[in-house]
Design an enzyme around this catalytic site. Sequence first.
Site, PDB file in Angstrom:
ATOM      1  N   HIS A  19       0.552  -1.263  -0.030  1.00 33.37           N
ATOM      2  CA  HIS A  19       0.044  -0.037  -0.017  1.00 33.37           C
ATOM      3  C   HIS A  19       0.839   1.213   0.056  1.00 33.37           C
ATOM      4  O   HIS A  19       0.522   2.369  -0.070  1.00 33.37           O
ATOM      5  CB  HIS A  19      -1.064  -0.022   0.925  1.00 33.37           C
ATOM      6  CG  HIS A  19      -1.914  -1.023   0.854  1.00 33.37           C
ATOM      7  ND1 HIS A  19      -2.063  -2.280   1.441  1.00 33.37           N
ATOM      8  CD2 HIS A  19      -3.336  -0.949   0.347  1.00 33.37           C
ATOM      9  CE1 HIS A  19      -3.008  -2.886   1.036  1.00 33.37           C
ATOM     10  NE2 HIS A  19      -3.798  -1.964   0.485  1.00 33.37           N
ATOM     11  N   HIS A  35       7.595  -7.583   3.499  1.00 30.85           N
ATOM     12  CA  HIS A  35       6.114  -7.609   3.291  1.00 30.85           C
ATOM     13  C   HIS A  35       5.408  -8.853   2.646  1.00 30.85           C
ATOM     14  O   HIS A  35       4.684  -9.241   2.972  1.00 30.85           O
ATOM     15  CB  HIS A  35       5.752  -6.219   2.608  1.00 30.85           C
ATOM     16  CG  HIS A  35       4.086  -6.153   2.323  1.00 30.85           C
ATOM     17  ND1 HIS A  35       3.293  -5.879   3.480  1.00 30.85           N
ATOM     18  CD2 HIS A  35       3.507  -6.300   1.556  1.00 30.85           C
ATOM     19  CE1 HIS A  35       2.089  -5.934   2.926  1.00 30.85           C
ATOM     20  NE2 HIS A  35       2.234  -6.028   1.695  1.00 30.85           N
TER      21      HIS A  35
END
Length: 189
Positions: free
Chosen positions: A7, A55
């Site tokens: 994001h 991530h």
Amino acid sequence: MLLRGWHEVSRTNRACGFFDQCKKHYSVRLWKRFQDLFSWLPLAATVGEAIFLVHGGLWRNCISLDQIRTIQRAFLEDEDGMLLDLLLAKPSDEHQGWEWLGNGDLVFGSDIVQDFLSRSNLKMIVRTSRQPVDGPTFSADQRMVTLFSAFDFRGGSESDATVMTIDAHLECSFWTIKYAHDPPKPQRI
């Protein structure tokens, strides 16, 4: 430790409404400043030179941690897929090597995990992408764990949240926060 996630990529946070919210309540200039800030976040980290944090997953063109250490910060996009791989690739105990699935996912097998850990002299990989539903999910013979720290992500997912702690001896513990269909209402005191 704060790492760059999916994001924090401009096209993703733009598509997910962050651009629109910045534009509506503040300015496009503020959104651009956030993109500059996000570009400085590290893509990965290590704890005690034994645990690799990321991530998404591993990078197809990467042989060891030393290659990842050479990545310069302050970049927005890349051409060889490194950013996408580190932020989105996911493990699969059902595959060997690297494979693109029909749904567009890039997966890597436990052989890739074992090879990367061995070449980098690491013990474990911790990743946070792709929320597991019931707490931490282990793969690659327990040498990789996927966890997600936001329960009921995007509403309606009914997933549990997991927090991992690492002690001074590099022992990992997991705390799972169970999803509640009817969470308690905050009370004013």
